[in-house]
Design a protein around this motif. Structure first.
Motif, PDB file in Angstrom:
ATOM      1  N   ARG A  33     -38.535   1.433  51.536  1.00  0.00           N
ATOM      2  CA  ARG A  33     -37.330   2.058  50.993  1.00  0.00           C
ATOM      3  C   ARG A  33     -36.747   1.064  50.006  1.00  0.00           C
ATOM      4  NH1 ARG A  33     -33.305   5.955  52.507  1.00  0.00           N
ATOM      5  NH2 ARG A  33     -31.416   5.459  51.378  1.00  0.00           N
ATOM      6  N   ILE A  34     -36.476   1.532  48.793  1.00  0.00           N
ATOM      7  CA  ILE A  34     -35.935   0.657  47.756  1.00  0.00           C
ATOM      8  C   ILE A  34     -34.552   1.152  47.380  1.00  0.00           C
ATOM      9  CG2 ILE A  34     -36.219  -0.224  45.410  1.00  0.00           C
ATOM     10  CD1 ILE A  34     -39.232   0.287  45.752  1.00  0.00           C
ATOM     11  N   ASP A  35     -33.569   0.295  47.503  1.00  0.00           N
ATOM     12  CA  ASP A  35     -32.210   0.579  47.063  1.00  0.00           C
ATOM     13  C   ASP A  35     -31.925  -0.306  45.859  1.00  0.00           C
ATOM     14  OD1 ASP A  35     -31.561   2.472  49.079  1.00  0.00           O
ATOM     15  OD2 ASP A  35     -31.281   0.829  50.496  1.00  0.00           O
ATOM     16  N   ALA A  36     -31.870   0.314  44.686  1.00  0.00           N
ATOM     17  CA  ALA A  36     -31.646  -0.434  43.450  1.00  0.00           C
ATOM     18  C   ALA A  36     -30.151  -0.618  43.218  1.00  0.00           C
ATOM     19  CB  ALA A  36     -32.267   0.293  42.272  1.00  0.00           C
ATOM     20  N   SER A  37     -29.756  -1.854  43.052  1.00  0.00           N
ATOM     21  CA  SER A  37     -28.374  -2.194  42.711  1.00  0.00           C
ATOM     22  C   SER A  37     -28.363  -3.639  42.246  1.00  0.00           C
ATOM     23  CB  SER A  37     -27.449  -2.024  43.917  1.00  0.00           C
ATOM     24  OG  SER A  37     -27.793  -2.936  44.934  1.00  0.00           O
ATOM     25  N   THR A  38     -27.450  -3.969  41.371  1.00  0.00           N
ATOM     26  CA  THR A  38     -27.354  -5.350  40.920  1.00  0.00           C
ATOM     27  C   THR A  38     -26.226  -6.036  41.677  1.00  0.00           C
ATOM     28  OG1 THR A  38     -25.935  -4.675  39.094  1.00  0.00           O
ATOM     29  CG2 THR A  38     -28.257  -4.932  38.609  1.00  0.00           C
ATOM     30  N   LYS A  39     -26.539  -7.220  42.159  1.00  0.00           N
ATOM     31  CA  LYS A  39     -25.526  -8.024  42.837  1.00  0.00           C
ATOM     32  C   LYS A  39     -25.883  -9.492  42.694  1.00  0.00           C
ATOM     33  CE  LYS A  39     -27.681  -7.455  47.332  1.00  0.00           C
ATOM     34  NZ  LYS A  39     -27.524  -7.048  48.694  1.00  0.00           N
ATOM     35  N   ARG A  40     -24.880 -10.311  42.759  1.00  0.00           N
ATOM     36  CA  ARG A  40     -25.058 -11.755  42.647  1.00  0.00           C
ATOM     37  C   ARG A  40     -25.272 -12.331  44.040  1.00  0.00           C
ATOM     38  NH1 ARG A  40     -20.483 -14.715  39.431  1.00  0.00           N
ATOM     39  NH2 ARG A  40     -19.839 -12.568  39.623  1.00  0.00           N
ATOM     40  N   THR A  52     -31.743  -7.300  41.752  1.00  0.00           N
ATOM     41  CA  THR A  52     -31.758  -5.941  41.205  1.00  0.00           C
ATOM     42  C   THR A  52     -32.159  -4.886  42.222  1.00  0.00           C
ATOM     43  OG1 THR A  52     -34.026  -6.242  40.429  1.00  0.00           O
ATOM     44  CG2 THR A  52     -32.248  -6.728  38.871  1.00  0.00           C
ATOM     45  N   ALA A  53     -32.722  -5.275  43.362  1.00  0.00           N
ATOM     46  CA  ALA A  53     -33.138  -4.290  44.363  1.00  0.00           C
ATOM     47  C   ALA A  53     -33.211  -4.909  45.744  1.00  0.00           C
ATOM     48  CB  ALA A  53     -34.483  -3.691  43.993  1.00  0.00           C
ATOM     49  N   ASN A  54     -33.030  -4.045  46.739  1.00  0.00           N
ATOM     50  CA  ASN A  54     -33.182  -4.412  48.137  1.00  0.00           C
ATOM     51  C   ASN A  54     -34.331  -3.562  48.677  1.00  0.00           C
ATOM     52  OD1 ASN A  54     -32.668  -5.542  50.610  1.00  0.00           O
ATOM     53  ND2 ASN A  54     -31.020  -4.135  51.105  1.00  0.00           N
ATOM     54  N   ILE A  55     -35.405  -4.193  49.165  1.00  0.00           N
ATOM     55  CA  ILE A  55     -36.599  -3.491  49.620  1.00  0.00           C
ATOM     56  C   ILE A  55     -36.727  -3.678  51.127  1.00  0.00           C
ATOM     57  CG2 ILE A  55     -39.103  -3.333  49.411  1.00  0.00           C
ATOM     58  CD1 ILE A  55     -38.759  -4.510  46.567  1.00  0.00           C
TER      59      ILE A  55
END
Length: 103
Positions: A33-40, A52-55
């Motif tokens: 499952r890939i949740d794409a989001s940008t975070k520092r 850029t993504a959480n897999i």
């Protein structure tokens, strides 16, 4: 449970060539499952980077920070990244349930 409807391809890093770049192994595909989001985020070495993504992959996946993860999104854009952070999510008995990778 969490639906795993996407796939990633992992290429394990091998020995370094004469230019100091790793050679990569045969690619292996995993449902995820890939949740794409940008975070520092802050890496283990203290450096701040933008993820850029959480897999999320089922069970324990052998993965290192030098490996490459390749995936495509719904717009057919292809991404190749190295892991920034790798976490193992375990149940109460200690059995690995998921491997979480931030890229």
């Amino acid at each position: 449970m969490i639906p795993m409807k996407q796939t990633v391809t992992i290429r394990r890093a091998g020995a370094l060539d004469i230019w100091g770049k790793p050679s990569f192994s045969k690619p292996t595909m995993y449902p995820c499952r890939i949740d794409a989001s940008t975070k520092r985020i802050v890496q283990a070495n203290g450096q701040e980077v933008v993820a850029t993504a959480n897999i999320l992959m089922k069970e324990l996946v052998a993965l290192g920070v030098s490996d490459q993860i390749v995936w495509s999104d719904e717009l057919h854009q292809s991404f190749t990244k190295s892991p920034l952070r790798i976490s193992i999510i375990r149940d109460f008995s200690g059995k690995p349930l998921f491997t979480q990778v931030v890229v």
